[in-house]
Design a protein around this motif. Structure first.
Motif, PDB file in Angstrom:
ATOM      1  N   TYR A   5       4.385  20.439  47.287  1.00  0.00           N
ATOM      2  CA  TYR A   5       3.690  21.667  46.928  1.00  0.00           C
ATOM      3  C   TYR A   5       3.826  21.943  45.429  1.00  0.00           C
ATOM      4  CZ  TYR A   5       3.606  22.437  51.938  1.00  0.00           C
ATOM      5  OH  TYR A   5       3.397  22.300  53.279  1.00  0.00           O
ATOM      6  N   PRO A   6       2.843  22.648  44.852  1.00  0.00           N
ATOM      7  CA  PRO A   6       2.950  22.999  43.433  1.00  0.00           C
ATOM      8  C   PRO A   6       4.066  24.009  43.217  1.00  0.00           C
ATOM      9  CG  PRO A   6       1.078  24.110  44.427  1.00  0.00           C
ATOM     10  CD  PRO A   6       1.606  23.144  45.457  1.00  0.00           C
ATOM     11  N   ASN A   7       4.492  24.125  41.980  1.00  0.00           N
ATOM     12  CA  ASN A   7       5.484  25.126  41.600  1.00  0.00           C
ATOM     13  C   ASN A   7       4.898  25.920  40.446  1.00  0.00           C
ATOM     14  OD1 ASN A   7       7.813  26.380  40.198  1.00  0.00           O
ATOM     15  ND2 ASN A   7       8.995  25.265  41.739  1.00  0.00           N
ATOM     16  N   PHE A   8       4.847  27.223  40.597  1.00  0.00           N
ATOM     17  CA  PHE A   8       4.235  28.062  39.575  1.00  0.00           C
ATOM     18  C   PHE A   8       5.128  28.216  38.340  1.00  0.00           C
ATOM     19  CE2 PHE A   8       2.240  30.324  43.444  1.00  0.00           C
ATOM     20  CZ  PHE A   8       1.208  29.404  43.491  1.00  0.00           C
ATOM     21  N   GLY A   9       6.397  27.861  38.458  1.00  0.00           N
ATOM     22  CA  GLY A   9       7.313  28.016  37.341  1.00  0.00           C
ATOM     23  C   GLY A   9       7.809  29.439  37.217  1.00  0.00           C
ATOM     24  N   PRO A  10       8.583  29.743  36.166  1.00  0.00           N
ATOM     25  CA  PRO A  10       9.173  31.085  36.034  1.00  0.00           C
ATOM     26  C   PRO A  10       8.271  32.118  35.369  1.00  0.00           C
ATOM     27  CG  PRO A  10       9.997  29.650  34.306  1.00  0.00           C
ATOM     28  CD  PRO A  10       9.113  28.793  35.175  1.00  0.00           C
ATOM     29  N   LEU A  11       7.223  31.679  34.687  1.00  0.00           N
ATOM     30  CA  LEU A  11       6.400  32.603  33.897  1.00  0.00           C
ATOM     31  C   LEU A  11       4.974  32.630  34.442  1.00  0.00           C
ATOM     32  CD1 LEU A  11       7.691  31.617  30.347  1.00  0.00           C
ATOM     33  CD2 LEU A  11       8.366  33.609  31.709  1.00  0.00           C
ATOM     34  N   TYR A  12       4.826  33.177  35.636  1.00  0.00           N
ATOM     35  CA  TYR A  12       3.512  33.217  36.263  1.00  0.00           C
ATOM     36  C   TYR A  12       3.151  34.645  36.657  1.00  0.00           C
ATOM     37  CZ  TYR A  12       5.836  33.502  40.865  1.00  0.00           C
ATOM     38  OH  TYR A  12       6.588  33.886  41.947  1.00  0.00           O
ATOM     39  N   ARG A  42      -1.930  38.488  54.249  1.00  0.00           N
ATOM     40  CA  ARG A  42      -0.812  37.553  54.369  1.00  0.00           C
ATOM     41  C   ARG A  42      -0.258  37.196  52.990  1.00  0.00           C
ATOM     42  NH1 ARG A  42      -1.201  31.463  56.806  1.00  0.00           N
ATOM     43  NH2 ARG A  42       1.054  31.020  56.871  1.00  0.00           N
ATOM     44  N   TRP A  43      -1.142  36.901  52.049  1.00  0.00           N
ATOM     45  CA  TRP A  43      -0.722  36.551  50.698  1.00  0.00           C
ATOM     46  C   TRP A  43      -0.073  37.743  49.996  1.00  0.00           C
ATOM     47  CZ3 TRP A  43       0.557  33.053  47.325  1.00  0.00           C
ATOM     48  CH2 TRP A  43       0.535  33.362  45.965  1.00  0.00           C
ATOM     49  N   ASN A  44      -0.722  38.888  50.057  1.00  0.00           N
ATOM     50  CA  ASN A  44      -0.217  40.074  49.360  1.00  0.00           C
ATOM     51  C   ASN A  44       1.149  40.497  49.878  1.00  0.00           C
ATOM     52  OD1 ASN A  44      -0.529  42.229  47.454  1.00  0.00           O
ATOM     53  ND2 ASN A  44      -1.070  43.600  49.133  1.00  0.00           N
ATOM     54  N   ASN A  45       1.349  40.409  51.190  1.00  0.00           N
ATOM     55  CA  ASN A  45       2.655  40.752  51.758  1.00  0.00           C
ATOM     56  C   ASN A  45       3.727  39.788  51.259  1.00  0.00           C
ATOM     57  OD1 ASN A  45       1.548  42.878  53.155  1.00  0.00           O
ATOM     58  ND2 ASN A  45       1.427  41.801  55.115  1.00  0.00           N
ATOM     59  N   ALA A  46       3.391  38.511  51.169  1.00  0.00           N
ATOM     60  CA  ALA A  46       4.354  37.515  50.682  1.00  0.00           C
ATOM     61  C   ALA A  46       4.729  37.791  49.227  1.00  0.00           C
ATOM     62  CB  ALA A  46       3.774  36.110  50.834  1.00  0.00           C
ATOM     63  N   VAL A  47       3.738  38.163  48.420  1.00  0.00           N
ATOM     64  CA  VAL A  47       4.005  38.479  47.009  1.00  0.00           C
ATOM     65  C   VAL A  47       4.943  39.677  46.904  1.00  0.00           C
ATOM     66  CG1 VAL A  47       2.971  39.340  44.862  1.00  0.00           C
ATOM     67  CG2 VAL A  47       1.859  37.490  46.133  1.00  0.00           C
ATOM     68  N   HIS A  48       4.719  40.700  47.730  1.00  0.00           N
ATOM     69  CA  HIS A  48       5.543  41.900  47.663  1.00  0.00           C
ATOM     70  C   HIS A  48       6.956  41.677  48.202  1.00  0.00           C
ATOM     71  CE1 HIS A  48       1.771  43.937  46.710  1.00  0.00           C
ATOM     72  NE2 HIS A  48       2.510  44.928  46.288  1.00  0.00           N
ATOM     73  N   GLN A  49       7.142  40.630  48.974  1.00  0.00           N
ATOM     74  CA  GLN A  49       8.478  40.309  49.481  1.00  0.00           C
ATOM     75  C   GLN A  49       9.244  39.362  48.556  1.00  0.00           C
ATOM     76  OE1 GLN A  49       7.641  38.777  53.397  1.00  0.00           O
ATOM     77  NE2 GLN A  49       6.782  40.719  54.091  1.00  0.00           N
ATOM     78  N   LYS A  50       8.556  38.821  47.554  1.00  0.00           N
ATOM     79  CA  LYS A  50       9.169  37.863  46.642  1.00  0.00           C
ATOM     80  C   LYS A  50      10.175  38.558  45.731  1.00  0.00           C
ATOM     81  CE  LYS A  50       9.560  33.995  44.240  1.00  0.00           C
ATOM     82  NZ  LYS A  50      10.182  32.770  44.790  1.00  0.00           N
ATOM     83  N   ILE A  51      11.356  37.967  45.611  1.00  0.00           N
ATOM     84  CA  ILE A  51      12.409  38.486  44.730  1.00  0.00           C
ATOM     85  C   ILE A  51      12.850  37.360  43.795  1.00  0.00           C
ATOM     86  CG2 ILE A  51      14.713  39.484  44.586  1.00  0.00           C
ATOM     87  CD1 ILE A  51      14.295  40.593  47.406  1.00  0.00           C
ATOM     88  N   SER A 189      -4.770  25.509  48.703  1.00  0.00           N
ATOM     89  CA  SER A 189      -4.999  26.262  49.930  1.00  0.00           C
ATOM     90  C   SER A 189      -4.039  27.451  49.984  1.00  0.00           C
ATOM     91  CB  SER A 189      -4.770  25.370  51.149  1.00  0.00           C
ATOM     92  OG  SER A 189      -3.395  25.040  51.260  1.00  0.00           O
ATOM     93  N   LEU A 190      -4.292  28.349  50.913  1.00  0.00           N
ATOM     94  CA  LEU A 190      -3.388  29.484  51.102  1.00  0.00           C
ATOM     95  C   LEU A 190      -1.997  28.999  51.488  1.00  0.00           C
ATOM     96  CD1 LEU A 190      -2.770  32.486  51.319  1.00  0.00           C
ATOM     97  CD2 LEU A 190      -3.720  32.452  53.640  1.00  0.00           C
ATOM     98  N   GLU A 191      -1.916  28.003  52.362  1.00  0.00           N
ATOM     99  CA  GLU A 191      -0.610  27.475  52.774  1.00  0.00           C
ATOM    100  C   GLU A 191       0.138  26.885  51.579  1.00  0.00           C
ATOM    101  OE1 GLU A 191       0.819  27.962  55.602  1.00  0.00           O
ATOM    102  OE2 GLU A 191      -0.955  28.939  56.451  1.00  0.00           O
ATOM    103  N   GLU A 192      -0.565  26.155  50.741  1.00  0.00           N
ATOM    104  CA  GLU A 192       0.074  25.593  49.545  1.00  0.00           C
ATOM    105  C   GLU A 192       0.538  26.699  48.614  1.00  0.00           C
ATOM    106  OE1 GLU A 192      -2.148  21.309  48.921  1.00  0.00           O
ATOM    107  OE2 GLU A 192      -3.246  23.143  48.408  1.00  0.00           O
ATOM    108  N   ALA A 193      -0.265  27.753  48.484  1.00  0.00           N
ATOM    109  CA  ALA A 193       0.098  28.877  47.619  1.00  0.00           C
ATOM    110  C   ALA A 193       1.349  29.591  48.136  1.00  0.00           C
ATOM    111  CB  ALA A 193      -1.061  29.860  47.524  1.00  0.00           C
ATOM    112  N   LEU A 194       1.433  29.792  49.437  1.00  0.00           N
ATOM    113  CA  LEU A 194       2.600  30.460  50.021  1.00  0.00           C
ATOM    114  C   LEU A 194       3.862  29.633  49.812  1.00  0.00           C
ATOM    115  CD1 LEU A 194       0.938  31.741  53.298  1.00  0.00           C
ATOM    116  CD2 LEU A 194       1.817  33.177  51.447  1.00  0.00           C
ATOM    117  N   ALA A 196       4.306  27.419  47.384  1.00  0.00           N
ATOM    118  CA  ALA A 196       4.573  27.437  45.957  1.00  0.00           C
ATOM    119  C   ALA A 196       5.237  28.753  45.548  1.00  0.00           C
ATOM    120  CB  ALA A 196       3.287  27.230  45.173  1.00  0.00           C
ATOM    121  N   LEU A 197       4.766  29.844  46.108  1.00  0.00           N
ATOM    122  CA  LEU A 197       5.358  31.161  45.824  1.00  0.00           C
ATOM    123  C   LEU A 197       6.823  31.171  46.233  1.00  0.00           C
ATOM    124  CD1 LEU A 197       4.831  34.153  44.957  1.00  0.00           C
ATOM    125  CD2 LEU A 197       4.413  34.613  47.395  1.00  0.00           C
ATOM    126  N   GLU A 198       7.121  30.639  47.378  1.00  0.00           N
ATOM    127  CA  GLU A 198       8.498  30.608  47.886  1.00  0.00           C
ATOM    128  C   GLU A 198       9.398  29.763  46.991  1.00  0.00           C
ATOM    129  OE1 GLU A 198      10.857  29.077  51.879  1.00  0.00           O
ATOM    130  OE2 GLU A 198       8.777  29.720  52.021  1.00  0.00           O
TER     131      GLU A 198
END
Length: 201
Positions: A5-12, A42-51, A189-194, A196-198
């Protein structure tokens, strides 16, 4: 073993473009809208749970009363006319209530189709030293402008919907399958984005 999966890195930053009630409502009660709302939520909830939470920006089309920022009888004015007046402070320009929004989110009104027009979006990305943006949009996003500014761009293909809805398949075929790869933008894809976010810092 390296992650697939991709990695967005620290500055995204996450750009939720055109999530105002009027534009989301324009596709209500269609199969495409139901899938879109499910994906967005689904995406927005995952973003708001990200720490820690990444820089998270919502945009919505919004004008002063009477739309003084819009010249009448122009292609842009004629394009938005069927969807409403988009006057600041009215329910139609608010971020749709089905999506989580809190005090950490940034909401920028915009004055044209591009999310970077008439607001502080570009300044915010620069001040936060952002080098990567993840675009989540129901309409054609400002790929060109952000591309010109040398951001690495990820587009979540499952979360892109064009209006009118009956033209969406053809739109995605041209934009997602042809144009973006030629620009070396990352279509995921959404799955790849989720995933990557994690995995991203």
């Amino acid at each position: 073993m390296a992650s697939a999966y991709p990695n967005f890195g620290p500055l995204y930053a996450i750009l939720h473009l055109d999530w105002g009630s009027a534009l989301i409502g324009a596709v209500q009660e269609t199969p495409e809208e139901q899938a879109l709302i499910t994906n967005y939520t689904r995406w927005n909830n995952a973003v708001h749970q990200k720490i820690p939470r990444p820089v998270t920006i919502f945009t919505t089309l919004a004008f002063s009363q009477g739309q003084p920022e819009v010249k009448t009888n122009t292609p842009f004015a004629n394009l938005i006319a069927p969807f409403g007046a988009f006057e600041t402070g009215t329910p139609e320009v608010q971020i749709d209530s089905r999506f989580t929004l809190d005090e950490k989110d940034l909401v920028f009104p915009k004055k044209r189709w591009s999310a970077t027009t008439g607001n502080a979006l570009e300044h915010t990305l620069k001040s936060q030293k952002i080098n990567t943006v993840v675009i989540v949009s129901d309409l054609e996003p400002p790929f060109g402008r952000l591309f010109d500014l040398d951001y690495r761009i990820y587009v979540i293909a499952d979360n892109v919907l064009d209006l009118p809805v009956h033209q969406n398949a053809e739109f995605k075929k041209v934009i997602i399958d042809s144009l973006l790869p030629k620009m070396n933008l990352d279509v995921i894809s959404l799955e790849e984005a989720l995933q990557a976010l994690e995995q991203s810092a």
